[in-house]
Design a protein around this motif. Sequence first.
Motif, PDB file in Angstrom:
ATOM      1  N   TRP A  18       0.837  -1.208   0.000  1.00 19.70           N
ATOM      2  CA  TRP A  18       0.000   0.000   0.000  1.00 19.70           C
ATOM      3  C   TRP A  18       0.872   1.258   0.000  1.00 19.70           C
ATOM      4  N   ILE A  19       1.934   1.246   0.777  1.00 17.30           N
ATOM      5  CA  ILE A  19       2.832   2.411   0.790  1.00 17.30           C
ATOM      6  C   ILE A  19       3.479   2.600  -0.584  1.00 17.30           C
ATOM      7  N   LYS A  20       3.851   1.496  -1.227  1.00 18.48           N
ATOM      8  CA  LYS A  20       4.456   1.576  -2.566  1.00 18.48           C
ATOM      9  C   LYS A  20       3.507   2.237  -3.564  1.00 18.48           C
ATOM     10  N   ASN A  21       2.234   1.901  -3.457  1.00 18.53           N
ATOM     11  CA  ASN A  21       1.258   2.332  -4.460  1.00 18.53           C
ATOM     12  C   ASN A  21       0.407   3.518  -4.027  1.00 18.53           C
TER      13      ASN A  21
ATOM     14  N   ASP B  66       8.061  -9.832  14.634  1.00 17.96           N
ATOM     15  CA  ASP B  66       9.320  -9.086  14.663  1.00 17.96           C
ATOM     16  C   ASP B  66       9.940  -9.002  13.267  1.00 17.96           C
ATOM     17  N   GLU B  67       9.881 -10.091  12.528  1.00 20.25           N
ATOM     18  CA  GLU B  67      10.399 -10.066  11.155  1.00 20.25           C
ATOM     19  C   GLU B  67       9.637  -9.058  10.300  1.00 20.25           C
ATOM     20  N   GLY B  68       8.318  -8.982  10.504  1.00 20.25           N
ATOM     21  CA  GLY B  68       7.509  -8.025   9.755  1.00 20.25           C
ATOM     22  C   GLY B  68       7.886  -6.582  10.068  1.00 20.25           C
ATOM     23  N   VAL B  69       8.182  -6.308  11.328  1.00 23.63           N
ATOM     24  CA  VAL B  69       8.637  -4.966  11.703  1.00 23.63           C
ATOM     25  C   VAL B  69       9.953  -4.653  11.002  1.00 23.63           C
ATOM     26  N   GLY B  70      10.850  -5.626  10.968  1.00 25.58           N
ATOM     27  CA  GLY B  70      12.124  -5.429  10.279  1.00 25.58           C
ATOM     28  C   GLY B  70      11.948  -5.153   8.804  1.00 25.58           C
ATOM     29  N   ARG B  71      11.054  -5.875   8.171  1.00 31.17           N
ATOM     30  CA  ARG B  71      10.791  -5.653   6.750  1.00 31.17           C
ATOM     31  C   ARG B  71      10.262  -4.243   6.503  1.00 31.17           C
ATOM     32  N   MET B  72       9.355  -3.786   7.372  1.00 31.47           N
ATOM     33  CA  MET B  72       8.805  -2.445   7.219  1.00 31.47           C
ATOM     34  C   MET B  72       9.881  -1.376   7.413  1.00 31.47           C
ATOM     35  N   LEU B  73      10.694  -1.518   8.448  1.00 40.14           N
ATOM     36  CA  LEU B  73      11.744  -0.536   8.700  1.00 40.14           C
ATOM     37  C   LEU B  73      12.756  -0.504   7.563  1.00 40.14           C
ATOM     38  N   ASP B  74      13.111  -1.669   7.052  1.00 42.31           N
ATOM     39  CA  ASP B  74      14.051  -1.726   5.920  1.00 42.31           C
ATOM     40  C   ASP B  74      13.453  -1.068   4.682  1.00 42.31           C
ATOM     41  N   PHE B  75      12.178  -1.331   4.437  1.00 46.21           N
ATOM     42  CA  PHE B  75      11.517  -0.741   3.277  1.00 46.21           C
ATOM     43  C   PHE B  75      11.505   0.787   3.369  1.00 46.21           C
ATOM     44  N   LEU B  76      11.158   1.308   4.534  1.00 47.35           N
ATOM     45  CA  LEU B  76      11.124   2.763   4.698  1.00 47.35           C
ATOM     46  C   LEU B  76      12.500   3.377   4.446  1.00 47.35           C
ATOM     47  N   LYS B  77      13.534   2.718   4.959  1.00 48.11           N
ATOM     48  CA  LYS B  77      14.889   3.242   4.777  1.00 48.11           C
ATOM     49  C   LYS B  77      15.328   3.168   3.324  1.00 48.11           C
ATOM     50  N   GLU B  78      15.080   2.044   2.680  1.00 52.47           N
ATOM     51  CA  GLU B  78      15.498   1.853   1.290  1.00 52.47           C
ATOM     52  C   GLU B  78      14.798   2.820   0.343  1.00 52.47           C
ATOM     53  N   ASN B  79      13.643   3.301   0.747  1.00 52.19           N
ATOM     54  CA  ASN B  79      12.880   4.205  -0.113  1.00 52.19           C
ATOM     55  C   ASN B  79      12.914   5.660   0.358  1.00 52.19           C
ATOM     56  N   GLY B  80      13.859   5.962   1.231  1.00 52.69           N
ATOM     57  CA  GLY B  80      14.043   7.335   1.670  1.00 52.69           C
ATOM     58  C   GLY B  80      12.909   7.894   2.497  1.00 52.69           C
TER      59      GLY B  80
ATOM     60  N   ASP C  38      12.374   6.913   5.857  1.00 54.23           N
ATOM     61  CA  ASP C  38      12.574   6.675   7.281  1.00 54.23           C
ATOM     62  C   ASP C  38      12.729   7.953   8.096  1.00 54.23           C
ATOM     63  N   GLU C  39      13.337   8.994   7.532  1.00 50.55           N
ATOM     64  CA  GLU C  39      13.591  10.206   8.304  1.00 50.55           C
ATOM     65  C   GLU C  39      12.307  10.984   8.597  1.00 50.55           C
ATOM     66  N   ASN C  40      11.354  10.923   7.689  1.00 56.33           N
ATOM     67  CA  ASN C  40      10.127  11.703   7.869  1.00 56.33           C
ATOM     68  C   ASN C  40       8.908  10.830   8.160  1.00 56.33           C
ATOM     69  N   THR C  41       9.147   9.648   8.700  1.00 57.67           N
ATOM     70  CA  THR C  41       8.036   8.764   9.048  1.00 57.67           C
ATOM     71  C   THR C  41       8.093   8.401  10.523  1.00 57.67           C
ATOM     72  N   ILE C  42       7.000   8.677  11.214  1.00 57.21           N
ATOM     73  CA  ILE C  42       6.853   8.260  12.612  1.00 57.21           C
ATOM     74  C   ILE C  42       6.476   6.782  12.600  1.00 57.21           C
ATOM     75  N   VAL C  43       7.218   5.968  13.329  1.00 58.06           N
ATOM     76  CA  VAL C  43       6.884   4.552  13.453  1.00 58.06           C
ATOM     77  C   VAL C  43       6.580   4.256  14.917  1.00 58.06           C
ATOM     78  N   VAL C  44       5.384   3.748  15.162  1.00 61.78           N
ATOM     79  CA  VAL C  44       4.951   3.368  16.512  1.00 61.78           C
ATOM     80  C   VAL C  44       4.831   1.852  16.555  1.00 61.78           C
ATOM     81  N   TYR C  45       5.311   1.231  17.634  1.00 64.69           N
ATOM     82  CA  TYR C  45       5.015  -0.186  17.856  1.00 64.69           C
ATOM     83  C   TYR C  45       4.365  -0.326  19.224  1.00 64.69           C
ATOM     84  N   THR C  46       3.237  -1.036  19.244  1.00 61.71           N
ATOM     85  CA  THR C  46       2.521  -1.251  20.497  1.00 61.71           C
ATOM     86  C   THR C  46       1.657  -2.503  20.381  1.00 61.71           C
TER      87      THR C  46
END
Length: 535
Positions: free
Chosen positions: A180-183, A333-347, A349-357
């Motif tokens: 969804w973020i990609k599209n 936990d793996e899913g969180v890692g995939r999301m964080l990696d995706f945000l970083k790879e697509n520039g 990560d710096e302007n995205t708030i990520v909450v885990y709860t």
Amino acid sequence: MKVNIKNELLALVTVLFLQPAFAQSLKASKQRPNIVYIMSDDHAYQAISAYGHGLNSTPNIDRLAKEGVLFTRASVTNSLCAPSRAVLLTGKHSFINGKVDNEARFDWNQDNFAKALQQHGYQTALIGKIHMDGLPQGFDHSAVLIDQGEYYNPNFIINGTKQQLNGYVTDLTTDMAIDWIKNRDQGKPFCLLFHQKAPHREWLPAVRHLAEYTKMKFPEPKTLFDDFKNRGTAAKTAEMNILKNMNWAGDNKVPPAMMDELGLKGFMSWDKTAYNNMLGRMTTQEREAWDKVYNPIMEDFKSKYPSMSQEELMRWRYQRYMQDYLGTVAAVDEGVGRMLDFLKENGLDENTIVVYTSDQGFYLGEHGWFDKRFMYEESLRTPLLLRYPAEIKGGRTSEALVQNLDFAPTLLDYANVAIPPDMQGKSFRKLASGKDENWRDAIYYTYYEYPGIHAVKRHYGVRTDRYKLIHFYYDVDEWELYDLEKDPQELNNVYQDPKYKDVRARMHKKLEQLRKEYKDSTVNDKSFLPKKPKV
């Protein structure tokens, strides 16, 4: 006037050189942040390694603590799945938003923070578990599980249409969130609610984690064999004991035929049905992988069961519980890692708030229990980690008494959207970055689902940084007071202790203050009388 031509030229060149960078910086400062809110179901803070309990390893969730802030005293207002989600959306207590228990209908027509973000230019999506009837409002896109959802090859309602997807639910939810973020419409900021089913009961790990986690042995909590000697009726009559109240097939994965052979009885009527339905959803390949791991475990149990003591059975069931529960956490936990990696790879990560709860805390054998519902710490407290590089310095820890009541106003604050005056929570934006010391000194809690599953009595209460006062009511009238500094495991109710007379008076005063502040008058409200429980 004498003009220094050299200095004037240098200044002009400096301005021209810095102008693009300045403009880009100005644009970035005005750019509203994206929001990725990740919430799992029943994920105990004890099962996140950043909290230091030593049960398991969650390296990807821990990244949020290293790069952001970890809250050690975050809590919920009502420790139950659907009510917690209603509080998240509305920023209002259960008795105000109407979703007091899992049976009550949620009114999607009422305001929620996603609607406010939509109205102010955000693109919004809800993907995963919501556990509330009706088509979600406030979202440009929704792909939600039906009721509790299924672990293998689950059904989703995607923008109003039912579809069965092939795969493991945690992976599928992560895939859809990233897609969804990609599209998305890249001209708008976005807010994604990314909700995992796991680690909700009944716990089925992904095939890739079966062999690893079923071989693990986990440390037992000190209160696994709690006798509730210094507690009241509610703790003594609750039906969430691992030995007595956990299902054999659905929870511990003992095959129904083996249950019959050994004379084992399921505590809940759906025990065998749950097992057959869950495993019946698997493909032939998935079922073969499952049976390869679990059949030897069950045959070993079958050979030992006739001579096992009650203590040995409790220990066996606890290990089976932890193996499956923490096995499902591994995929989260793996899913969180995939999301964080995706945000970083697509520039992003710096302007995205990520909450885990999580939607609430959960018992991992403390007091001999599984499940949640109580105002006791393991149920009341929920994990909360937040990363936002633009404002939050990594590695921070906060002991502030934040609640899920505060999520809606906080996210609106970050988005620079006015917080509606009828929201009862507070923004912890400044608190997250270490700038605001003026925070609440107490939190308020309610629980209503009684009579009902697990038989946890109705109660409400107040918690400060050190003390907790709880009133159990409806069919009983009992008070409990705990000194969390001296008694962090809440083993000794000191309500009648003369030494705590002044504390008790202060806590009663604080409780009444919060009940008035939050406009709670439900104890004697006949509209909150229990409905006939489901069989």
